[in-house]
Write a protein that holds these residues in place. Structure first.
Motif, PDB file in Angstrom:
ATOM      1  N   UNK A   1       0.831  -1.201   0.000  1.00 35.26           N
ATOM      2  CA  UNK A   1       0.000   0.000   0.000  1.00 35.26           C
ATOM      3  C   UNK A   1       0.868   1.253   0.000  1.00 35.26           C
TER       4      UNK A   1
ATOM      5  N   UNK B   1       0.721   3.517  -3.096  1.00 31.72           N
ATOM      6  CA  UNK B   1       0.264   4.884  -2.814  1.00 31.72           C
ATOM      7  C   UNK B   1       1.226   5.921  -3.355  1.00 31.72           C
TER       8      UNK B   1
ATOM      9  N   UNK C   1      -2.739  10.502   3.463  1.00 30.35           N
ATOM     10  CA  UNK C   1      -3.618   9.447   2.979  1.00 30.35           C
ATOM     11  C   UNK C   1      -2.964   8.075   3.142  1.00 30.35           C
ATOM     12  N   UNK C   2      -1.723   7.971   2.695  1.00 29.53           N
ATOM     13  CA  UNK C   2      -1.022   6.693   2.799  1.00 29.53           C
ATOM     14  C   UNK C   2      -0.905   6.283   4.270  1.00 29.53           C
TER      15      UNK C   2
ATOM     16  N   UNK D   1      -4.262   4.978   5.386  1.00 29.64           N
ATOM     17  CA  UNK D   1      -4.544   3.660   4.806  1.00 29.64           C
ATOM     18  C   UNK D   1      -3.771   2.582   5.570  1.00 29.64           C
TER      19      UNK D   1
ATOM     20  N   UNK E   1      -5.409   1.840   8.817  1.00 29.38           N
ATOM     21  CA  UNK E   1      -6.596   1.013   8.654  1.00 29.38           C
ATOM     22  C   UNK E   1      -6.195  -0.443   8.416  1.00 29.38           C
ATOM     23  N   UNK E   2      -5.148  -0.615   7.642  1.00 29.45           N
ATOM     24  CA  UNK E   2      -4.695  -1.975   7.340  1.00 29.45           C
ATOM     25  C   UNK E   2      -4.264  -2.688   8.618  1.00 29.45           C
TER      26      UNK E   2
ATOM     27  N   UNK F   1      -5.122  -1.907  11.599  1.00 27.69           N
ATOM     28  CA  UNK F   1      -6.342  -2.127  12.385  1.00 27.69           C
ATOM     29  C   UNK F   1      -7.013  -3.416  11.939  1.00 27.69           C
TER      30      UNK F   1
END
Lengths: 235, 235, 235, 235
Positions: C173, C177, C198-199, C202, C205-206, C208
Motif C-alpha cells: 500500500x 500509494x 492518505x497513505x 490507509x 486502517x490496514x 487495524x
DNA sequence: GATGAATGAGGTTTCATTCAT
DNA sequence: TATGAATGAAACCTCATTCAT
C-alpha cells in the motif's frame, strides 16, 4: 606538448578533410545531393565521426562558405597591393573576383543555399558571425579603394552619394552578372559568349557613369587586367 | 461539346488552384516546407489528384516560375507603352521590375531553387521551353528599347558593343542588387536603407556610362519614375 | 602502502562523484537524458575515465539504486530505535519511508527503469546481489517490528498469516500509494490533496484490520508521527 | 456506402494489427526493444505505413495503454453486476483486477513507461484525454460500490473519510502488490508463493480496518471470489 | 477522375563503447 | 590511468510517388 599539437593538427586535418570532401560532393550533386552518409562514405569514415566535427549538415555548408569567403578576402587583399591608380587597383579587384569565381564555382551555389533562412537558423552563432565578418572585410577593402580615388581627386562624388554606394553598384552588377552566367542558356540566348569580359565592361561603364577617372574611354583597362593577372595571380 | 469545354475549364481551374496554394506554401515555408501532403491538405483534395495535373513536385515549382515570369512580361509590356524618350521608357521598365519584386517576392526564391540543377532535370522539356521563352520575351522587350535609343540617336554604341550587352548590364545590376537586398544584413552593414532607390541610381549611372542621352545628370529620372508609377501601375 | 591507500580513496571518490553527477542528471532529465557524454562533461572528465569505474551505463543506474537503498536502510534503522510500542515504531518507519521519498524522489524512477528487464541483465551479478541484500535488510527491519508486536501480545496473527504478510501489506500500500501520487492527475481527480497523510491513514486502517493494538481508533498515531519526525529526523 | 465502410474497417483493422504486434514486441522486449522498424518488419509492412496510423512511437504506447484500460473497465463493469452485498461486489472487482493482470501482464509495464513525462509529452492531447477518461471510469465504478455500502449501512465512514479514500486505499495496495509481484525475487525472498491470494487478503484486512461489514473474519470471501470467477469470468 | 493508404528509400541524429596515444 | 576521437549500429522520421478501389 608536441603530442597535443599533433593531435590538434590531426583534428584540424579531419575538419578540413570533411570540408574538402563535402565541397566536392556539393559541386557534383548540389545541396540535396550532399548528405552525411555520402560524406562519411567518401571519407571512409563512420557517420558519427562527421558529427564529432560538425554539429549538423548546415554547419558544414556554412563552414564551406566561410572557407571560400576567406579565400576571396585573401585574393582581394593581394589585389589591393597592385601598383597603379585607384581605378587600376579596382580593376585588379575585378580580376580577383573573376579568378575567385573560376576557382570556386560552387561559392555562388553555397550563397544561394544559405540564403534559405531555414538553413542558417540551424548553425551556431559563432559561425554566422565568422561569415558576416568575412563578408564585411571584403566590402571594406573595396570601399577603401573608392575612398582613395575620392582622396586623390580621381573621383568626385556628389554629396548625396557615399563611397559605399559605388561599392554596392559594383557588387550588384558583378554578383548579378556571374549569377546570370551560371545559367548557361540565358547568356547564350543573348548572344554573349564571354561573360567575364562582359562583366568587366559593364563595371567599367558603371564607373565611367560615376565619372571615375581615367574613364574607360581614355584608358585601356584590359591591359591593366592582364597585368594584374600576370603580376599578382600568376600562380 | 459544351460539356467537354466545361470540363477542360475545370481542369485548368484545378491546375491554377494548385499553383495558388503551392505558391502560398512556398512563400511561407520555403522549398523544404513545400510538400505534396501540404498542398493536397490545403486544397482539400487527395494527394493523387495533384499528380493528375502535375507530373511531379518539380513541375509545380517550374510552373510557378513560369507563371510569375508571364506576370513580369505583362508588366514590362505595359512599361513599353509609356510615353517618353527611350531612356524614359527604360526607367518605366525599371519601375515595373521593382513592382514585380514587391508583388512577387517569392520569384527570386524560385529562381534560386530552380538553379539547383537536380530540380530542372526532372521537369518536362515543354515546361522548360516555356520558361526560356518567357525569359527571352522579357529580354527582347528591353532590348527593343535599347534599339529604339540607337535608332533615335540618343545612344551611340561603338561597333563592338551590341544592344544586348546594355541589356545584360541592366539585368545584372538589377538582379544582383535585388539579390543583395534579400539578405538584409549585408545592406544594413553597408549603411544603405533604401535598396530600390539605390538600384535605380546604379542603373542610371550605368546608362550614363554608355552615354545614353539625356544623361541622369541632365534629366530628372526620379520624376519619370514617379510618373510611370502613376500612369501605368496605379492599380 | 599509504600511497596505495590514497589512490584507493581517490578511486572511491571518483566512483561516488560519478554517482553524484549521474543522479543529478537523472533527476533533471530522466533515464533517456542520462548519457555518458553528459556525465563526463559535467564531471570535467573524459568519457573513457567513467568506464574505468563502471562497466557500463546500466551498472551506474543500479549503483544509484543501491546507494539510495542503503540510505533508506539507515533511515529505517533509526526509526527502529524510536521509543514506544511496536506499532508506534511502525509509525516511525512510515515516517522514515515518507521522508525517504521526499529526499530521494528519483528512487522510484530508478526502480521503474530497473524493472525494464533489459537493463538489469547487463549488470554484474555482484551488484545485483548487493541490491537484493539492501532490499532484504529493509524488509527484515520491518518484519522485526511485526514479530515484536506478536511477541508482546499487541498483535495476534492466525496461524496461516505470517509476519511477512503484514510487511507485504504495508509495503504494497505504501509503494502503490506513492506510485499513484507520482501521477499528479489521478490523485487530483480523486479529490485527494495530501497523499502522504492518505497513505498513513490507509496503513493504519490496514493494521487495524490485522487487529494490531492499539488500534488507530483508540490511539493518536498522528501525534506519534510528529514525535518521530521531531525526535529522529529533526536534521 | 458499403465501400467506405469496408475501407474504414480495413483501416481500423490495420490500427489494431499495429497494436497487436506492438504489444507482443513490448511484452517480449520491453520499451527499448519496441521500435518502429521492428513493428513494421513483424507486420510485413513498410515503416511509413505505421506512421500513417500513429504519429510516433509514443502514440502507440499510449494507445496500447488505453486499449487495456478499456478492457479493464469492461471487466469491472461485469464485476459490478455480481449479485451480492456491496462488499461481495467489491470482491468481484478484486477478481476482475486479478484476471486483468493475468490477461494483460504488460499493462503495468506500460503504465511505468508512460509515467516518464518525456513520453506522454509527445502524444496527442486527444489520446491523453482518452486515457484519463478510461481511468476515471474505472475509479468511479469502484467508488460507486463504496457508496452503495455506505448507503446500505454496511460501511460507516467517519465524516473525515470520503468514499474516494477507500478506493485510494484499495487501489494503492492492489497496484503496489501487483508491482512487487512483478519483481519475482522480492516476493520469493519474503517467502510468499501466491501473490494474488496475498493481495486479496491484504485488501480484506484493509476493508476490515474500515469496518466494512461483513468483516472477513465473519464471512468467507474466498468463496465469493470463486463464485465470481465462475459466474462472471468463466470464459 | 478522385482517393488516400501503402511504399520504401533516404535522411538526420544519437550514443554506448572501444582503443590508440 | 586518463583521454577523447572514432566507431557504427540503431533509432526516428519524411515524403515523393504509386496503385487498387
Amino acid at each position: 606538448m608536441a603530442t597535443v599539437t599533433r593531435k590538434q593538427r590531426e583534428i584540424l586535418d579531419r575538419q578540413q578533410q570533411v570540408l574538402k570532401v563535402a565541397r566536392q560532393i556539393f559541386r557534383q550533386r548540389g545541396y540535396l545531393g550532399l548528405n552525411m552518409d555520402r560524406v562519411a562514405h567518401e571519407m571512409n569514415v563512420a557517420k558519427g565521426t562527421i558529427y564529432q566535427h560538425y554539429k549538423n549538415k548546415e554547419e558544414i555548408i556554412l563552414a564551406l562558405a566561410v572557407e571560400t569567403l576567406d579565400k576571396r578576402t585573401a585574393m582581394f587583399e593581394q589585389a589591393c597591393l597592385f601598383r597603379g591608380k585607384p581605378r587600376e587597383r579596382m580593376a585588379a579587384i575585378g580580376c580577383a573576383a573573376e579568378l575567385f569565381v573560376i576557382r570556386f564555382p560552387d561559392h555562388f551555389e553555397l550563397e544561394k543555399v544559405l540564403s534559405c533562412s531555414s538553413i542558417i537558423e540551424k548553425t551556431s552563432e559563432n559561425m554566422q558571425l565568422a561569415k558576416t565578418a568575412a563578408e564585411l572585410k571584403c566590402i571594406n577593402l573595396v570601399a577603401g579603394i573608392v575612398r582613395d580615388a575620392v582622396a586623390s581627386g580621381d573621383l568626385e562624388l556628389p554629396s548625396e552619394v557615399s563611397p559605399d554606394q559605388v561599392v554596392f553598384g559594383l557588387w550588384s552588377s558583378t554578383y548579378g552578372g556571374y549569377s546570370i552566367m551560371g545559367c548557361d542558356d540565358t547568356l547564350r540566348q543573348m548572344g554573349i559568349d564571354n561573360g567575364f569580359k562582359m562583366v568587366r565592361d559593364i563595371n567599367n561603364r558603371l564607373l565611367d557613369g560615376f565619372g571615375w577617372r581615367p574613364l574607360s574611354t581614355e584608358f585601356d583597362y584590359d591591359e591593366t587586367y592582364e597585368r594584374a593577372q600576370r603580376e599578382i595571380f600568376a600562380g
